[in-house]
Design an enzyme around this catalytic site. Sequence first.
Site, PDB file in Angstrom:
ATOM      1  N   LEU A 616       0.822  -1.214   0.000  1.00  0.00           N
ATOM      2  CA  LEU A 616       0.000   0.000   0.000  1.00  0.00           C
ATOM      3  C   LEU A 616       0.853   1.259   0.000  1.00  0.00           C
ATOM      4  O   LEU A 616       0.434   2.311  -0.487  1.00  0.00           O
ATOM      5  CB  LEU A 616      -0.936  -0.016   1.210  1.00  0.00           C
ATOM      6  CG  LEU A 616      -1.873  -1.240   1.244  1.00  0.00           C
ATOM      7  CD1 LEU A 616      -2.599  -1.325   2.579  1.00  0.00           C
ATOM      8  CD2 LEU A 616      -2.872  -1.197   0.091  1.00  0.00           C
ATOM      9  N   ASN A 617       2.040   1.164   0.596  1.00  0.00           N
ATOM     10  CA  ASN A 617       2.967   2.297   0.616  1.00  0.00           C
ATOM     11  C   ASN A 617       4.354   1.681   0.744  1.00  0.00           C
ATOM     12  O   ASN A 617       4.671   1.053   1.750  1.00  0.00           O
ATOM     13  CB  ASN A 617       2.646   3.209   1.818  1.00  0.00           C
ATOM     14  CG  ASN A 617       3.643   4.356   1.969  1.00  0.00           C
ATOM     15  OD1 ASN A 617       4.835   4.230   1.700  1.00  0.00           O
ATOM     16  ND2 ASN A 617       3.147   5.494   2.420  1.00  0.00           N
ATOM     17  N   LYS A 619       7.170   2.814   1.255  1.00  0.00           N
ATOM     18  CA  LYS A 619       8.075   3.321   2.289  1.00  0.00           C
ATOM     19  C   LYS A 619       7.691   2.775   3.675  1.00  0.00           C
ATOM     20  O   LYS A 619       8.542   2.266   4.404  1.00  0.00           O
ATOM     21  CB  LYS A 619       8.032   4.851   2.302  1.00  0.00           C
ATOM     22  CG  LYS A 619       9.055   5.468   3.205  1.00  0.00           C
ATOM     23  CD  LYS A 619       9.117   6.970   2.982  1.00  0.00           C
ATOM     24  CE  LYS A 619      10.403   7.525   3.569  1.00  0.00           C
ATOM     25  NZ  LYS A 619      10.564   8.940   3.274  1.00  0.00           N
ATOM     26  N   GLU A 691       4.245  -7.907  11.101  1.00  0.00           N
ATOM     27  CA  GLU A 691       4.935  -8.911  11.902  1.00  0.00           C
ATOM     28  C   GLU A 691       5.743  -9.875  11.044  1.00  0.00           C
ATOM     29  O   GLU A 691       6.569 -10.627  11.547  1.00  0.00           O
ATOM     30  CB  GLU A 691       3.909  -9.677  12.745  1.00  0.00           C
ATOM     31  CG  GLU A 691       3.274  -8.772  13.796  1.00  0.00           C
ATOM     32  CD  GLU A 691       1.981  -9.320  14.366  1.00  0.00           C
ATOM     33  OE1 GLU A 691       1.092  -9.685  13.567  1.00  0.00           O
ATOM     34  OE2 GLU A 691       1.855  -9.390  15.596  1.00  0.00           O
TER      35      GLU A 691
END
Lengths: 729, 323
Positions: A616-617, A619, A691
């Site tokens: 989703l991102n 970074k 995780e």
Amino acid sequence: MTEHLKMDKVQPRMLDETGQGAITVPMDRPEGRLKVAGQATYAAEYKAENMAYGVLVRATITKGQVTSIDEGSVTSLPGVLGVFATGKMPRSPAQGTAGAAPIQPEGRVDYFGQPIAVIVAESFEQARHAASNLKIAYEAETAETDPETASEIDVPDGQLLDQGDIEAAMSDAAFTVDATYTTPPHNSAAMEPHASLAEWHGDNLVLHGAYQMLKFNREELADSLGIDPEKVRIHSPYVGGGFGGKLGISQEAIAAAVAARELKRPVRVVMARQQVFEMTMRRTESRQRVRLAADKDGKITGLAHEDRVSNLPEEGFSEPTAVASHFLYGGENRFFRQEVARIHRTTAGSVRAPGEAIGQLALECAMDELAEKTGIDPVQLRIQNIPEKHPESGLPFSSNSLAQCLTDGAERFGWSERKGVGKRREGEWFVGMGVASAARTNILMESRARVTLNPDGTALVETDMTDIGTGTYAILGQIAAEMLGLPTEKVTVELGDTNLPGASGSGGSWGAASAGSSVFLGAKAIRSKIAKSLGCAPEELRLKDGIATGANNRRPLAELMSGPISEEGHIEPGTTMEEFAQSGFGAHFCEVGVNAVTGEVRVRRMLAVFAAGRILNEKTARSQGHGGMIWGIGSALTEAIEHDPRDGRIVNHDFAEYHMPVHLDVPDLDVMFVEELDDHSNPLQSKGIGELGLSGAGAAVANAIYNACGVRVRDYPATPDKIFPHLPE
Amino acid sequence: MRSFEYIRASKPEDAVRSGATIIAGGTNLLDLMKLEVMTPETLVDVTRLDMKSIDADDDGVRIGALVTNSDLAADPHIRRDYAVLSRALLAGASGQLRNKATTGGNLLQRTRCTYFTDTSQPCNKRDPGSGCAAIGGKNRILAILGASEKCIATHPSDMAVAMRALDARVEIRGHDGEIRLATLDDFYLLPGGNPEKETILGEGDLITSIHIPKPEPGKHIYRKVRDRSSYAFALVSVGGVLGIEGGKIAHASLAFGGLAPRPWRNAELEHALVGQTPDAALFDRAADILLADAKGQGDNDFKIPLARRTLKAALRELTGVSQ
Ligand SMILES: Cc1cc2nc3c(=O)[nH]c(=O)nc-3n(C[C@H](O)[C@H](O)[C@H](O)COP(=O)(O)OP(=O)(O)OC[C@H]3O[C@@H](n4cnc5c(N)ncnc54)[C@H](O)[C@@H]3O)c2cc1C
Ligand code: SF4
């Protein structure tokens, strides 16, 4: 209106079609600046007029009953307002998603350090002084604190599985591994300590806290106080790290609420670091026996994973140590059994990647031992044992790119340069490489969010979801922006307030998928309305940079909207979670140096390749990978809670002696994502990532140690004293 | 934390107060006050006193008690002529702590024994006569040399190890204004029956500076073994200077951290080295001498072989003799 989706079937890949370009891009966290500039207000920094300060008082016995609390010993001290909460004080924090009060033992003590009261004073220092001087009388009982010698052992329901014949598989096998590993207790050790400020407005309570799962925390707090949840509002916009440590309501919140009610003034309670260690959740220690049976070609025919963990009596949680061992590798004959020793140490609960984090320290080390025995390359051995479908339930995987993670990682890391055990030496340093697989079960949870689109081309996302430093503000804004065709800076995200629609909370790596899906659904409903105004079918609608296109029509949003459009999205898990085995996968590669004189280990480089569905991102996903890998370094080399053998007391309850990795322990970390979309996980096609980065990471370090110097550390962490005695002087 | 009176000293005489405790960087004292391990009624802040200079000449260097650990480590004289000291400082604590920590405070930092810092536990050092919880408890970081039945704590300083190897002397201003000098040997006391008494300092004594004679030419080393790469106290450390002439060890001064209640030095060990041709057998002998009286407490037994290995590796490095 509410757009509801129960995830019963594959959803269209809408985010591939929208075209705004807001999703996946490595956007900075919008609140990042506030945080580094000290302008994001954390729970312990909230102030209220006429606020008083509470400090928790701990038990200094391991087990027994409080017989009296001599309030007179402190009430004459300057500033002291009183001693409170002795009846309501919970023994432990609530376990994650409990949604009900934790045990309130009324003066019974079950572990050293358990909070038994709160002292409130005009200043923090006065309260702390009084707390260290309160005289408490106990009737002490003898307590068992050692999981190895405990007399009360449970085998929890569902923690026993016996498929095929493991004994026969072991005796018939061409190669076997039968090894026992131990892992120490851990603390989540978030930078921000547990903190709450409680304010009553009549019968209504407002709590500024630091919590991960507000919808549940509100129920837990209300139940603990014996009031209606409707009367409780929890506010937790910024959380300075959770890692499981803030899943359930903890003692400081209940203490602050009780004291504030009795004093009729706001009360703030902040745990000292030592209290965070002693009173909040620890990860259990474990002893794990792993057996692997393989045929002459290295095909696994049997796999057994047995473990002993611990917890307090009557505590429902037990670390699901073997969770990923059920599906990472095949083999017809399988055996699993867990024992829970009932002992009097600080409560065991979820700490980042409960189960996987320590289970893979054992399983992935055992795989390395099997590779050595069979003479098959550890990467190859893993690849050839990836099962077609779940080896116990027979369910298909929703997606499983483990083989690709291993292959791509080996290529990028230069795995082919790996030498035989002890074969690479640079001066005083043995150098070696290790690999481990990663798996972390993927979960979708019920979640709600409200999305509002304004005619001026701005939007608002509202949910009680939390951002525990992971990037929730960023990704929820990106999802809304992508769906509504807006630049991300036009979307405001409001989180962390129980007055907003109830979300999944941050935990179990399900936050982005669950809260993200609810935002997706809210925005999707808005798209339908806009399509209707434009006169096109929703599938035909294009929204980009505030312009709607469809049915040969092209109009700015402002012209299509007479006012704001607000829609609630509501996602629920459905049959795809039952019909598919869902997990994120990955592979860790590590190179270490082991000092031939001292046994000190230094990680030299590390690579992880992850398959976690849609990213989703890039970074914030990468940061999760980094954080997990660093945690893996800590688990492998330094981190361990030490309990006093006599009373179970946590001895190293501060950051000077509880050793997490520091900058110098962490080399350049490389993270790669394989391209993957998981159609069965959720409408975003994403999987959890928080995780996954930790799962298996420590085993890659331990396996690298073995390759470097031939010392197999099966008792984590691999501190120098466990290595140098096995090296020539 | 107990409330206290705070006084700022503007001249050395102000530091002499009955019942007052000196505060310099506060990086150790404040932590202990928060835990009520130390409960001074009065704090005298000495940081405005003129004790911040480093004065070096051909004979040695005089280091003001308030020179920060960072400044001392970075000083060009120290780096050039007293390299072991600079390296020891940089091996300690963190950048932030070193910016605040002072030379005097570093010498006087208290043990990291975790029973000492928890007031619920018996501890002869904190509460004389109450017992020693570390014996029979978790004692991985505690002493194998110089301990007593009353206390097995270690002195945690890295800086002091280097200073001990460099024959540093502590300049003390007594309550009467008189100045005296003490070697670190004399300055630090062994625990014996009174572990609460750690140094010869008495009430009103102020450390004003440290004097270090210029070491003879030789190679310097500070080797610290620890559980993580940085920001951890020494499990074992070795610091010192050694010179070789004509293939023989001309002089050697070595001190050890992490092993004992004070920075440890063993004259017999150094004596055994001087005049000898360095080789593996000699290094073994040196280690035998160092550890002759070593006694483990269970968790810390490993320090005995670790100290042996570390000393031998240090000697290899100092002499350039690897066999
Ligand atoms: C997390 C952590 C890690 C650390 N790691 C290391 C490490 O790896 N190695 C290491 O060597 N150190 C380490 N330290 C300790 C650090 O070096 C000391 O805390 C510091 O040197 C103390 O100096 P200070 O000026 O702050 O002393 P203060 O805290 O101000 O004082 C310490 C003591 O000295 C007394 N005192 C101070 N100045 C004088 C004076 N001029 N005359 C008489 N008495 C005086 C005070 O009364 C007090 O009792 C660590 C500390 C922390 C908190
Ligand atoms: S070793 Fe010394 S400091 Fe530690 S508990 Fe014993 S007496 Fe106290």
